[in-house]
Each structure stands twice: as C-alpha cells, then as structure tokens.
Design an enzyme around this catalytic site. Sequence first.
Site, PDB file in Angstrom:
ATOM      1  N   GLN A  11      19.632  -5.022 -27.645  1.00 13.35           N
ATOM      2  CA  GLN A  11      18.814  -5.396 -28.589  1.00 13.35           C
ATOM      3  C   GLN A  11      17.488  -5.801 -27.792  1.00 13.35           C
ATOM      4  OE1 GLN A  11      19.689  -9.312 -30.294  1.00 13.35           O
ATOM      5  NE2 GLN A  11      21.529  -9.256 -29.432  1.00 13.35           N
ATOM      6  N   ASP A  12      17.305  -5.751 -26.467  1.00 12.90           N
ATOM      7  CA  ASP A  12      15.871  -6.151 -25.812  1.00 12.90           C
ATOM      8  C   ASP A  12      15.625  -5.213 -25.011  1.00 12.90           C
ATOM      9  OD1 ASP A  12      14.118  -8.237 -25.495  1.00 12.90           O
ATOM     10  OD2 ASP A  12      14.934  -9.012 -23.974  1.00 12.90           O
ATOM     11  N   LEU A  13      15.333  -3.814 -25.401  1.00 15.58           N
ATOM     12  CA  LEU A  13      15.276  -2.743 -24.696  1.00 15.58           C
ATOM     13  C   LEU A  13      13.580  -2.641 -24.685  1.00 15.58           C
ATOM     14  CD1 LEU A  13      16.084  -0.653 -22.811  1.00 15.58           C
ATOM     15  CD2 LEU A  13      16.732   0.753 -24.696  1.00 15.58           C
ATOM     16  N   ASN A  27      12.306  -4.365 -19.359  1.00 22.07           N
ATOM     17  CA  ASN A  27      13.675  -4.223 -19.249  1.00 22.07           C
ATOM     18  C   ASN A  27      14.050  -2.994 -18.655  1.00 22.07           C
ATOM     19  OD1 ASN A  27      14.392  -7.107 -19.232  1.00 22.07           O
ATOM     20  ND2 ASN A  27      14.766  -6.895 -21.527  1.00 22.07           N
TER      21      ASN A  27
END
Length: 306
Positions: free
Chosen positions: A198-200, A204
């Site tokens: 959920q933090d791509l 990252n």
Amino acid sequence: MTDLHDFATAVPTDFREWVQGRPAEPELSGDDWLARLPHWTAECADAWDLRADGPVWHGVCAVVIPCHRAGEPVVLKISWPHEEARLEHLALQHWAGRGAVRLLAADPSHWAMLLEPLQHDRNLNDVNLLEACEVIGGLMRRLDRPATPQFTRLSDEIDRWIPLCRNGSPLVPRRLTEQAASTLEGLRDGCDGRLVHQDLHFENVLAGEREPWLAIDPKPLSGEWAFAVAPLLWNRWTEATRADNLRAHLRLRLGVVAEAAGIDEDRALAWSLVRLVTNALWEAQEPHPGQTELSQWITVAKAMTE
C-alpha cells in the site's frame, strides 16, 4: 564500523532526533527503542553471523546497516515498532523476491530482517515520470497474489474511515468528506483478498543487481491493487506543480499505472480520492496540522473529483 556490537554510536543523528520523545507505540516509546537498539543489533549480528560493512543509513521508520555474512553482502534492517511494519517480513516471504527485495531471514521479536542488498541511492525518482509509473504498474502485476488471513483487511479499514469522513473537519471541505464517505460505501464489495503493497511509490522501488527494479517497505494488507495507486499522485509533487493542468497531469499518472497494472481505472480513481481525503482528515487532527501537507492532500483530492 566492522562490529555491530559498537552500534550505539552509529545511529544517524537526524534519525535519533526523530525517534526521541515520540509517544509510546504498542511495543516501545521512541527513547526505549533507541536504548534497546544496540542490544538488538548485537543479537542479530550474533544470530546471523554479521559484520558491518559501511555507514548506517535510514528511511522514515527504520535503520539499515550494510553487512557481510560469510563473505556475501547483505543488509540488516531494524524497524521502529509500528503496526504497518508488523507483517512486512511475511509479505516479503510470500513474494519470495519476485518483484520485491528478497528476504533472507527475519526476527519479528526484534522487528529485524536480513535482506539482499539494493542500490539505496538509486530509486524511481531518477527515472522519467511516466516510465516510472509504468515500472510500478508492472511491479503491481508481479506482486499480485492471494493474501493470507494474517493481514489486515481493507474492508475493516472502511469501517473506520466512513465515520472519520462523516465526522469531517473544519479544515477539510465538506463536499470532499461527504463524497469520500459515499464512495467508500460503494467500494466494499470485492475490495479484499489480494496481498497489496500500500506504499508503492517512487522512492520505495530501488535498483537491484538480479532485477532492474525491486519494491521495498511494503506496509502490506489484504485488499485490491486499485487502492495502491494513490501514493503515485502525491509523490514527485514538484513535477505536478509545474504542470499546465494539474488535473490532467495527475489523471495521466493514474491512467498509466492502471493500464500497466491491469486494474480498473475508475476504482483506482475512487480509492485515490478516499486516501487523499482521509490523509487530510488525519492531518487535520494533529495538534499543529501541517498546512503544506493539508493543502496538498486537498488539492490532489479536488483533482480527482473535478
């Protein structure tokens, strides 16, 4: 530094200052965690036979130490204890290096992981924006797989976010909070079941040796990949502010990612609105809300609706 038992003096000053005085998490306060960190690092060094090999660096919520084990380069990562990192090792285990950094070993009791080395100073911020969006869309396809029961379900998050949106805030336009609450009701069906990073966002995804680009720091949940598009809208923000038409620029980002990932663009748009509005509402609840951050969330949310 060659001995991880000497780690006490090696934590970067800016990271130490960020952690110090932070309120208690489910595990430890910031000061308690810093006090235990040298001991945890030494225990990991002994358990995994590690020798440090280079300066310590850090992300937002973890310290990272380049090491060698039996002559091979590896990386030791120890995270500040927080809920989003609790099952990071399990997600990486499921992905098994296919599209993500390879997990070599994990010690959840110490919030520690042993990982393959990547080029921490080379990420997708260095790549043309639309090409970077295509890369991330391709990684979404590769990372897609069923989620196991251990992960938080996106539908459970909906139950928290609807009241948040309905209660609103004087600092966030009411039309946005009402639209987000209404949108959430329509997203519940089919929103669970896939293992989602959920933090791509661009920072990252790091360059690797065995593959050109690999995802890191997953913050995993059981959801749908349309939920994961939003961070690509609020990162690389300077490029967005230079666009002649902000709405068109952000919608182009979203469309490129959705096509590359094979996900429904309308659901990606809907989830992006929700995430932007909830981000704004959480920021508004802070004792001293950051006006820059708040303005950015609201601006991008408006671009998703107009």
